[in-house]
Design a protein around this motif. Structure first.
Motif, PDB file in Angstrom:
ATOM      1  N   LEU B  67       0.801  -1.109   0.046  1.00  0.00           N
ATOM      2  CA  LEU B  67      -0.092  -0.225  -0.052  1.00  0.00           C
ATOM      3  C   LEU B  67       0.869   1.272  -0.089  1.00  0.00           C
ATOM      4  CD1 LEU B  67      -2.668  -1.010   2.794  1.00  0.00           C
ATOM      5  CD2 LEU B  67      -2.663  -1.444   0.139  1.00  0.00           C
ATOM      6  N   VAL B  92      -0.491  -0.769  -4.632  1.00  0.00           N
ATOM      7  CA  VAL B  92      -1.918   0.046  -4.448  1.00  0.00           C
ATOM      8  C   VAL B  92      -1.513   1.295  -4.172  1.00  0.00           C
ATOM      9  CG1 VAL B  92      -3.928   0.195  -3.289  1.00  0.00           C
ATOM     10  CG2 VAL B  92      -2.933  -2.169  -3.767  1.00  0.00           C
ATOM     11  N   PHE B  94      -2.579   4.333  -2.543  1.00  0.00           N
ATOM     12  CA  PHE B  94      -3.463   4.232  -1.560  1.00  0.00           C
ATOM     13  C   PHE B  94      -3.400   5.609  -0.890  1.00  0.00           C
ATOM     14  CE2 PHE B  94      -4.434   3.968   3.086  1.00  0.00           C
ATOM     15  CZ  PHE B  94      -5.357   2.748   3.208  1.00  0.00           C
ATOM     16  N   ASN B  99      -3.005   8.839  -5.385  1.00  0.00           N
ATOM     17  CA  ASN B  99      -3.949   8.789  -6.519  1.00  0.00           C
ATOM     18  C   ASN B  99      -3.753  10.037  -7.349  1.00  0.00           C
ATOM     19  OD1 ASN B  99      -6.293   6.387  -6.648  1.00  0.00           O
ATOM     20  ND2 ASN B  99      -5.465   6.707  -4.462  1.00  0.00           N
ATOM     21  N   ASP B 163      -1.259  -1.002  -9.754  1.00  0.00           N
ATOM     22  CA  ASP B 163      -2.201  -2.136 -10.043  1.00  0.00           C
ATOM     23  C   ASP B 163      -3.816  -1.577  -9.709  1.00  0.00           C
ATOM     24  OD1 ASP B 163      -0.366  -4.137 -10.932  1.00  0.00           O
ATOM     25  OD2 ASP B 163       0.504  -4.166  -8.795  1.00  0.00           O
ATOM     26  N   TYR B 164      -3.924  -0.980  -8.346  1.00  0.00           N
ATOM     27  CA  TYR B 164      -5.225  -0.612  -7.993  1.00  0.00           C
ATOM     28  C   TYR B 164      -5.003   0.735  -7.209  1.00  0.00           C
ATOM     29  CZ  TYR B 164      -6.094  -5.737  -8.695  1.00  0.00           C
ATOM     30  OH  TYR B 164      -6.163  -6.802  -9.239  1.00  0.00           O
ATOM     31  N   TYR B 165      -6.320   1.450  -7.297  1.00  0.00           N
ATOM     32  CA  TYR B 165      -6.444   2.435  -6.797  1.00  0.00           C
ATOM     33  C   TYR B 165      -7.243   2.678  -5.590  1.00  0.00           C
ATOM     34  CZ  TYR B 165      -4.046   3.879 -11.213  1.00  0.00           C
ATOM     35  OH  TYR B 165      -3.446   3.919 -12.226  1.00  0.00           O
ATOM     36  N   MET B 166      -6.841   3.343  -4.481  1.00  0.00           N
ATOM     37  CA  MET B 166      -7.816   3.186  -3.459  1.00  0.00           C
ATOM     38  C   MET B 166      -7.751   4.743  -2.972  1.00  0.00           C
ATOM     39  SD  MET B 166      -7.956   0.698  -0.220  1.00  0.00           S
ATOM     40  CE  MET B 166      -9.454   0.880   1.062  1.00  0.00           C
TER      41      MET B 166
END
Ligand SMILES: Cc1cc2nc3c(=O)[nH]c(=O)nc-3n(C[C@H](O)[C@H](O)[C@H](O)COP(=O)(O)OP(=O)(O)OC[C@H]3O[C@@H](n4cnc5c(N)ncnc54)[C@H](O)[C@@H]3O)c2cc1C
Ligand code: SF4
Ligand code: SF4
Ligand code: SF4
Ligand code: SF4
Lengths: 666, 331
Positions: B67, B92, B94, B99, B163-166
């Motif tokens: 994260l 991620v 985080f 972001n 890979d992912y956005y939070m």
């Protein structure tokens, strides 16, 4: 991989004069090859049948899957090229027309830079077309009935054409009778036919036609729906007269004790009763009670009309009736109003009794008007010995209206002739430019010249009643420079007629909004194309005819009425219409129900579902304008053909982010 | 996701950020034990002692989940972002800073010299000798370095593949807990990872979707700052002229601010598929101004006293513009 064909049009020298079209075509074929461009061609006139065949041939032989045409604006020829693609078996919506004429060659002079910009525009088109989807047009059925709003000559003509072809028409008129402005006139230029003689038969025809339902003293309150399927709410204002019983005998208005100055039909020159029809030949013949002026409504007693009415048609308790009609097409023919001459204080209108407006003068000339057609001064007895006719009052003037009102020159000549004929007075026409362009007009001008009318080229500075010499005593004086001679003149006159401008109806903007149309800055309704589509509008199914579109004479108003009818009939006959599939739609999962978009749609296509808290767009009503797409902060609205992906791809193309390496020269 | 007897490795890092994201993770209460039960925490500077060289020594791809919070403000941030990218299977972004830049990203309106001088030379700074930081300095023990500030703050995905956005400032604890749950389930083979690039721990609509306030067709006659008005507790704030960003902000927070009576300031970032958050908001606000008179419209817009703060408070570095002109010019 997609196979894209790029076609660059010369448009004669329109484009090729400023853009090196051959270079653009070759560049696209070479540098956009890796993006799918398999062929780049240029041609003199892409829109010609040979140009279109070029595309069709490539689609068939090279198996093109997308087409980019770099030519004029999509407004003009998008359809042409889409149809060409369709003929060759390619979905028409896989074709993109980019403008290198309006947006490039017409606005640049430097050939190198224009050519470079044309390349960027083509590159944008190529990127965009890659995101196009094959679309199918929306099919909707056409209700065979038509609504015509405004019962002037344009509306009457439209209604009769459609009714004669066998289809039902609702003709809505806000005044108690149809007829419009033409019914007020005595003679009509250039042939001097008596207005009533040529208009009344048409009015009667409209009034008795089995396919026309006349809704006079009525107004449209609301329009829902879309082309082919409009649902229109109409308020029938109460006449206080039962039309099924009234025979139009006229006893009521004969007996009514209350005289009222008639500001509408008589333009303030005459009176009518509190119960009235505006004029003797009114259609329909039923009167209306003017509630604001009726003694009974003011004092509670009178009811003379009721007492004398032989058929007991008077009904003081009648209420407005709201009806809804379903129609497939709507023709708007609400006409014009005239310029308020008070606004030009220098001409003394309202202060100097013998300064009249053109409409007042029309009423005076009319045989059934307030003076029975005699041209008299306000004293009601004396004939004028010198009459001045001032042109362009409120027209062609930066302070009021910049446009030309089209009819005033001819109307001024008509008046000159009538004054000569009926009084033998000296007539002075003060004009800026004499404009007599249509059939028989110039001849009429010659005729009036020969009758001895004085023509003074100059804008009248002032009309006053302050004499400087004994001859000016008791006269109106026109102060004017004759610009042909270059001298200032003071011309003593007995009567001055102001040729007031034609202006949009005071409520034109609201009417336009109600029907989902737009007005020009002046307030005239905007046609789909000023040359090629003057009676259609941007809203499918809504047509315009007559002066609502801009000032014009009777022949042009009639021609537009008939043209609008032909358009409506064409749709009615086709029974079904294919609508552009370029529409907005809401992605329901993304819509938060924030309601930002709810009040924005100019075509009332957006509705909100309170229970589910989501917005919905009616695809048939939506015209794909994109307003809501831009406004939705959640990105929940997407426009077919205008998706974010398409637009961002086009921007990247314009920025030449996609261009491949220079190919190694062979 | 083989475990081979060993627990999968977990890392968390803060770059340019306030530390709130870390607190939010700790704020998931007993769920934190799940992290410990299921993961081997190998690197988390705020919670445990660790050295960069230990991370550098790890095998590439050996950390399962990282994260990463904070924006990329200096070359140290950049170095660690690249390092953790190499070492992690799942990276991620985080929290808002990683972001979209968040508050540190607002510094992109100024160039780096201005930023440093603001920090070391304002009225509130006691710096009579005008001492400024130096990138390298010789001391008897040798040359020492501090990280070099970069011309603009970048978001994590402007520097490395994410890979992912939070989203969130910070991400809501219940969302963090849900994400941890999901990863645990994936480890146990009970669930599947969403496709790469997905925004996790948030909704797919906007804050209005979760807001209970009543709304009508919006017609705004003036924009007001919230302290200047008596707020109707039931009605949509924007309709009251309070510039609520809920309309454009991704859902996921349960509409915390508007529920509490304050306007949404946008910490959950743009809605799904939106490229420029501020531009969306601007056109939405403009669409509901109830006037056609240019002068009145200007007056209404004067009610938004700090447009950048209103429209780009969290999103400037991640916007289409990315930075103000001076930041680019004097790099
Ligand atoms: C003084 C003068 C003299 C002229 N002399 C000539 C001439 O000699 N020869 C010539 O060719 N042209 C002449 N013209 C021009 C002529 O008047 C117009 O070309 C013609 O009248 C235009 O007809 P129309 O049907 O478009 O509009 P209009 O005649 O204005 O008719 C519009 C009708 O719509 C109705 N209406 C308006 N709004 C609504 C609404 N919201 N709902 C329902 N109904 C509505 C009105 O009551 C009216 O009946 C003259 C014009 C003027 C001012
Ligand atoms: S009630 Fe009297 S004033 Fe009114 S319309 Fe009838 S007759 Fe005229
Ligand atoms: S794009 Fe939106 S605003 Fe425009 S016509 Fe369609 S629904 Fe209405
Ligand atoms: S603006 Fe967008 S999110 Fe808001 S109600 Fe309209 S479609 Fe839904
Ligand atoms: S208060 Fe804010 S979040 Fe709630 S509905 Fe209004 S704009 Fe949306």
């Amino acid at each position: 991989m997609e196979k894209i064909g790029v076609y660059v049009c010369h448009c004669g020298t329109n484009i090729a004069g400023t853009v090196d079209v051959q270079e653009v075509a070759e560049w696209a074929a070479a540098r956009l090859k890796h993006r799918g461009v398999v062929v780049g061609r240029e041609y003199k006139f892409m829109c010609s049948s040979l140009g279109q065949e070029l595309i069709e041939k490539d689609i068939k032989e090279l198996g093109l899957t997308r087409v980019v045409v770099a030519a004029c604006s999509p407004h003009l020829h998008e359809n042409t090229f889409r149809t060409a693609c369709k003929r060759a078996g390619l979905n028409p919506y896989l074709c993109e027309l980019v403008s290198i004429r309006e947006q490039v060659s017409w606005v640049h002079t430097d050939k190198d830079m224009a050519t470079a910009k044309a390349m960027a525009v083509v590159s944008g088109g190529v990127e965009r077309v890659l995101h196009h989807e094959a679309l199918e047009p929306l099919k909707v059925s056409i209700h065979p009935d038509t609504l015509v709003v405004g019962g002037g000559i344009a509306g009457i003509q439209a209604a009769l054409e459609i009714a004669d072809a066998g289809y039902k028409v609702y003709l809505v008129e806000r005044e108690p009778s149809i007829g419009g402005h033409m019914a007020q006139f005595d003679k009509t230029f250039p042939t001097l036919d008596c207005a009533a003689c040529i208009l009344t038969p048409k009015m009667v025809q409209a009034g008795t036609h089995p396919n026309i339902e006349l809704l006079t003293w009525s107004e449209v309150e609301k329009v829902d729906g879309y082309v082919g399927n409009f649902s229109v709410t109409i308020r029938k204002k109460s006449r206080y007269v039962k039309t099924d019983l009234c025979t139009g005998c006229g006893i009521c208005w004969e007996k009514c004790p209350k005289k009222v100055v008639d500001d509408v039909f008589e333009a303030g020159m005459g009176t009518r009763k509190a119960i009235y029809t505006p004029f003797a030949q009114a259609v329909p013949r039923y009167p209306v009670i003017d509630r604001a002026n009726c003694t009974y409504y003011i004092k509670g007693t009178c009811k003379a009309c009721e007492k004398f009415c032989p058929t007991s048609a008077i009904d003081f308790n009648q209420e407005d009736e709201i009806i809804t009609v379903n129609v497939g097409n709507i023709v708007l023919a609400t006409g014009y109003e005239t310029f308020d001459a008070h606004r030009m204080a220098q001409y003394g209108y309202g202060r100097l009794p013998n300064v009249l407006t053109s409409i007042e003068f029309e009423r005076m000339c009319n045989a059934s008007g307030p003076t029975n057609g005699e041209i008299l001064l306000r004293d009601g007895k004396s004939k004028p010995k010198a009459v001045g006719i001032v042109h362009c009052v409120g027209s062609r003037d930066k302070n009021y209206n910049e446009y030309c009102s089209v009819i005033c020159c001819m109307q001024g000549l008509k008046f000159a002739h009538l004054v000569h004929e009926r009084t033998g007075a000296e007539v002075y026409n003060f004009y800026i430019d004499m404009r007599t362009p249509f059939k028989g007009y110039e001849e009429f001008y010659q005729r009036v010249l020969e009758e001895g009318t004085h023509f003074i080229r100059g804008k009248v500075a002032e009309i006053n009643d302050a004499p400087r010499t004994p001859e000016e005593q008791g006269k109106l004086i026109a102060q004017v420079e004759d610009t042909l001679v270059g001298v200032q003149m003071r011309i003593p006159l007995d009567m001055v007629i102001l040729s007031v401008a034609l202006e949009p109806r005071h409520d034109a903007k609201e009417t336009a909004k109600r029907f989902g149309l737009s007005c020009s800055a002046d307030g005239w309704f905007i046609e789909k194309h000023p040359k090629l589509d003057p009676v259609a509008t941007m809203t499918e199914g809504i047509l315009i005819a007559g002066c609502v579109q801009g000032p014009k004479d009777i022949p042009a108003s009639v021609a537009q009425g008939a043209a609008a009818a032909a358009r409506a009939l064409g749709k009615i006959h086709a029974k079904e219409i294919a609508l552009e599939p370029v529409r907005a739609s809401v992605i329901e999962e993304k819509c938060s129900g924030c309601r930002i978009c709810n009040g924005l749609c100019p075509f009332n296509a957006i509705s909100f579902h309170e229970e589910r808290m989501v917005t919905e767009i009616n695809a048939a009503l939506c015209q794909g304008c994109g307003t809501c797409v831009a406004a939705c902060p959640a990105g929940a609205i997407t426009g077919t053909g205008f998706s974010n992906e398409q637009i961002f791809a086009q921007i990247e193309g314009l920025l030449l982010l996609n261009v491949g390496e220079e190919p190694v020269p062979a | 996701m083989t475990v081979n007897g060993n627990k999968p490795k977990f890392a968390m890092y803060w770059a340019a950020s306030c530390g709130g994201c870390e607190i939010a993770v700790l704020n998931i209460h007993e769920k934190i034990l799940d992290v410990d039960a299921n993961f081997d925490v190998v690197f988390w500077p705020v919670a445990m002692d660790a050295k960069y060289k230990d991370v550098e020594a790890m095998e590439d791809g050996s950390i399962l989940l990282t994260l990463f919070n904070g924006g990329i403000r200096n070359d140290e941030n950049e170095h660690i972002a690249k390092l953790l990218r190499r070492k992690s299977k799942i990276l991620v972004a985080f929290g808002s800073c990683a972001n979209e830049g968040c508050i540190p990203g607002l510094a992109n309106l100024s160039d780096s010299r201005e930023i440093v001088s603001t920090a070391f030379n304002t009225i509130s700074t006691d710096n009579p000798k005008q001492i400024y930081p130096m990138i390298s300095y010789d001391v008897p023990e040798g040359e020492i370095h501090i990280p070099k500030i970069l011309p603009v703050l970048k978001t994590l995905d402007q520097v490395v593949d994410v890979d992912y956005y939070m989203p969130g400032c910070p991400p809501e604890s219940h969302q963090i807990a849900a994400v941890i749950d999901l990863v645990v389930q994936v480890l146990q083979g009970k669930a599947e990872l969403p496709p790469k690039g997905t925004v996790i721990g948030a909704g797919n609509s906007t804050v209005c979707d979760e807001c209970k306030r009543a709304r009508n067709i919006k017609m705004v006659k003036s924009f007001k700052r919230i302290w200047g008005v008596e707020v109707d507790p039931e009605l949509c704030l924007l309709e009251q002229g309070i510039p609520c960003n809920g309309i454009a902000t991704r859902s996921g927070c349960n509409a915390r601010c508007p529920t509490a009576g304050a306007q949404c300031i946008g910490c959950y970032g743009p809605a799904e598929g939106v490229i420029d958050y501020g531009a969306r908001l601007i056109s939405a606000f403009a669409s509901v101004i109830d006037s056609n008179d240019p002068e009145e419209i200007d007056r209404i817009l004067d009610g938004i006293v700090d447009p950048t703060g209103q429209f780009y408070r969290f999103n400037l570095a991640g916007s289409l513009l990315k930075a103000g002109k001076p930041a680019w010019e004097k790099a």
